[in-house]
Write a protein that holds these residues in place. Structure first.
Motif, PDB file in Angstrom:
ATOM      1  N   ILE A   1      -4.644   7.546   2.310  1.00  0.00           N
ATOM      2  CA  ILE A   1      -6.079   6.947   2.076  1.00  0.00           C
ATOM      3  C   ILE A   1      -6.920   6.950   2.860  1.00  0.00           C
ATOM      4  N   GLY A   2      -6.816   7.798   4.272  1.00  0.00           N
ATOM      5  CA  GLY A   2      -7.525   7.968   5.088  1.00  0.00           C
ATOM      6  C   GLY A   2      -7.990   9.118   5.266  1.00  0.00           C
TER       7      GLY A   2
ATOM      8  N   GLY B   1       4.325  13.645   0.440  1.00  0.00           N
ATOM      9  CA  GLY B   1       5.702  13.406   0.001  1.00  0.00           C
ATOM     10  C   GLY B   1       6.282  12.577   0.882  1.00  0.00           C
ATOM     11  N   THR B   2       5.715  12.060   2.123  1.00  0.00           N
ATOM     12  CA  THR B   2       6.253  11.188   3.009  1.00  0.00           C
ATOM     13  C   THR B   2       5.151   9.805   3.022  1.00  0.00           C
ATOM     14  N   SER B   3       5.925   8.835   3.495  1.00  0.00           N
ATOM     15  CA  SER B   3       5.255   7.560   3.669  1.00  0.00           C
ATOM     16  C   SER B   3       4.766   7.531   5.025  1.00  0.00           C
ATOM     17  N   GLY B   4       3.661   7.009   5.121  1.00  0.00           N
ATOM     18  CA  GLY B   4       3.122   6.786   6.762  1.00  0.00           C
ATOM     19  C   GLY B   4       2.285   5.547   6.903  1.00  0.00           C
ATOM     20  N   PRO B   5       1.543   5.435   7.867  1.00  0.00           N
ATOM     21  CA  PRO B   5       0.956   4.206   8.017  1.00  0.00           C
ATOM     22  C   PRO B   5      -0.450   3.874   7.280  1.00  0.00           C
ATOM     23  N   ARG B   6      -0.962   4.813   6.736  1.00  0.00           N
ATOM     24  CA  ARG B   6      -2.119   4.946   5.933  1.00  0.00           C
ATOM     25  C   ARG B   6      -1.775   5.561   4.433  1.00  0.00           C
ATOM     26  N   THR B   7      -0.518   5.241   4.085  1.00  0.00           N
ATOM     27  CA  THR B   7      -0.447   5.566   2.523  1.00  0.00           C
ATOM     28  C   THR B   7       0.078   4.563   1.656  1.00  0.00           C
ATOM     29  N   VAL B   8      -0.167   4.800   0.366  1.00  0.00           N
ATOM     30  CA  VAL B   8       0.171   3.684  -0.616  1.00  0.00           C
ATOM     31  C   VAL B   8       1.182   4.717  -1.547  1.00  0.00           C
TER      32      VAL B   8
ATOM     33  N   GLU C   1     -13.262   3.089   2.476  1.00  0.00           N
ATOM     34  CA  GLU C   1     -14.347   3.313   1.455  1.00  0.00           C
ATOM     35  C   GLU C   1     -14.562   4.528   1.578  1.00  0.00           C
ATOM     36  N   LEU C   2     -14.335   5.343   0.736  1.00  0.00           N
ATOM     37  CA  LEU C   2     -14.534   6.913   0.754  1.00  0.00           C
ATOM     38  C   LEU C   2     -15.711   7.309  -0.271  1.00  0.00           C
TER      39      LEU C   2
END
Length: 476
Positions: free
Chosen positions: A213-214, A222-229, A475-476
């Motif tokens: 989301i950034g 495919g991997t979870s990260g600090p800016r993922t949903v 906000e993209l």
């Protein structure tokens, strides 16, 4: 179901004499009667809710020939808006279409709920709403004519139908999970359409992905990260693509980074529409329905303050007009403590009668014919736990009550800790951890200790989320 054909073209002149009067009906069972401000948008949303209710994203092995009950939207009228809700047949998608006060020409007459079936003639009538065609809606709690749609060409009435038990559990779990989600990003309709076009049409065995989301926009990873949903079964999102044409923006809700437990794999996608919203919640994977997540089991195992539960239930049924519920305000109004109100709301949520509005940060009430006791009977883990306690299968494993041993046949399992932090040595916890709620042995420990119910109702917000709730690059 009944239909009444009306002659004349549907795309030329609107003759309001051919649709019902705006006057209030003397029928005391009438909940709402009025015109929709955005008829084509509402017709498309209702068709989508019906399509989702008939669709199954996952078919359990060995059940190909089984006929599994589905239903169509539950309609709730409140003081100033309408809510239409449905689940997919597998309960892995929860969909709600809200029509706000500016989306209807007159407020609902009273608060109430009904469950209807969108049959073929109704779908034909809604599909025929185009351009400036009017759409009149009549909602009542009558059994034979619960909802009546009137377009320029047709009047179609639908009768009330039975509510599937899985939907009751789904309503309960979806609100408990939804209340724990936070807004993670808001994107323009153009960016949303670009992202939707890139979604896979078939997940190809990849049931769990994430949305970044950034940066430059939304993307799948495919991997979870600090800016993922999390986005389990991303192809499921394609189901709501027809409503994107009406969206002004899309708000994405998800768990906080690093979250674990029930709801950690859930995402909620909110299409911001003209005088309304479409909210789509997706379970962690297509194979998991909301009805089996177990987020309220701790509360059901440790019911407390039954008097406050009965008091709040009576207030909601008799005096409540459908306005949003905020625990702090309710506590003041009803002269109860904040804890009593949150505990009572959690207990009522287990029967499906309390839902959560993520956009407004408050709770709303459905008038459904289900009781807390009836909802408890729909949870096999809780039934098994109460039986183990009744059979005397519980012993203290130490001088303190920090460790409890539960005998189950020839097996013995140890529960260590309390409440949400409790762990167990059983295969269920080894396989799922706490992502699907507590195992029956942890529930046994709750019951045996006489632990008070864990409130899943948060204090709630008093206003909608706004730009200040997002990071600058969200906000993209």
């Amino acid at each position: 179901m009944s239909t009444d054909a009306r002659p004349g073209p549907s795309n030329l002149i609107i003759d309001l004499a051919q649709v019902p009067d705006r006057g209030t009906s003397p029928d005391q069972r009438l909940l709402f009667g009025g015109y929709l401000s955005h008829p084509t948008q509402t017709a498309a949303a209702l068709l989508l809710l019906g399509r989702v209710a008939r669709h199954r994203f996952y078919l359990p092995p060995g059940m190909v020939a089984a006929k599994i009950a589905s239903s169509d939207p539950v309609v709730t009228t409140s003081r100033d808006q309408l809510r239409f809700e449905s689940f997919s047949a597998c309960c892995g998608m929860a969909l709600r279409y809200d029509v706000t006060a500016d989306g209807i020409d007159s407020p609902p007459l009273r608060h109430g709920s009904t469950n209807i079936d969108l049959t073929g003639p109704t779908r034909v009538a809604l599909a025929g709403v185009q351009g400036i065609d009017p759409l009149h809606l009549r909602i009542s709690d009558e059994a034979d004519e619960a909802v009546t749609f009137t377009t320029f060409d047709l009047t179609v009435s639908e009768s009330k139908t039975a509510l599937p038990q899985r939907w009751v559990r789904g309503f309960a779990e979806a609100q408990a999970i939804g209340a724990g989600l936070t807004p993670r990003a808001q994107v323009s309709s153009a960016e949303a359409r670009r992202f939707w076009r890139a979604l896979p049409r078939n997940d190809g065995g990849r049931s769990a992905l994430f949305v970044s989301i950034g940066g430059r926009g939304l993307g799948l990873t495919g991997t979870s990260g600090p800016r993922t949903v999390p986005l389990g079964g991303p192809s499921r999102l394609r189901m709501i693509e027809p409503l994107l044409r009406y969206a002004t923006s899309v708000t994405i809700y998800g768990p906080d980074d690093g979250a674990s437990g029930v709801g950690s794999g859930v995402s909620l996608w909110q299409l911001d529409l003209a005088d309304g919203r479409l909210s789509c919640a997706l379970s962690p994977t297509p194979a998991r329905g909301f009805s089996g997540e177990g987020g309220l089991l701790h509360q059901l195992a440790g019911q407390d303050s039954p008097a406050s539960v009965e008091f709040l239930a009576h207030y909601l049924d008799e005096d409540h007009q459908g306005e949003l519920l905020y625990p702090v305000e309710l506590a003041t109004r009803l002269s109860l403590s904040d804890g009593q109100v949150r505990g009572a709301l959690t207990a009522l949520a287990a029967s499906g009668t309390v839902g959560y509005d993520a956009a407004l940060g408050g709770y709303f009430h459905r008038q459904l014919p289900w009781t807390i006791e009836g909802a408890e009977a729909l949870n096999p883990r809780l039934i098994a736990a109460r039986k183990l306690v009744a059979d005397g299968s519980v012993t203290m494993a130490a001088a303190s009550d920090d460790v409890i041993e539960v005998r189950h046949g020839d097996s013995r399992h140890r529960v260590r800790g309390h409440g949400l932090s409790a762990t167990c040595t059983c295969p269920w916890i080894a396989q799922y951890g706490t992502s699907r709620g507590p195992c029956k042995h942890i529930l046994v420990a709750d019951i045996f200790r006489g632990a008070p119910g864990l409130h899943t109702i948060a204090a709630g917000r008093t206003e909608p989320f706004d730009r200040a709730d997002f990071h600058d690059d969200d906000e993209l």
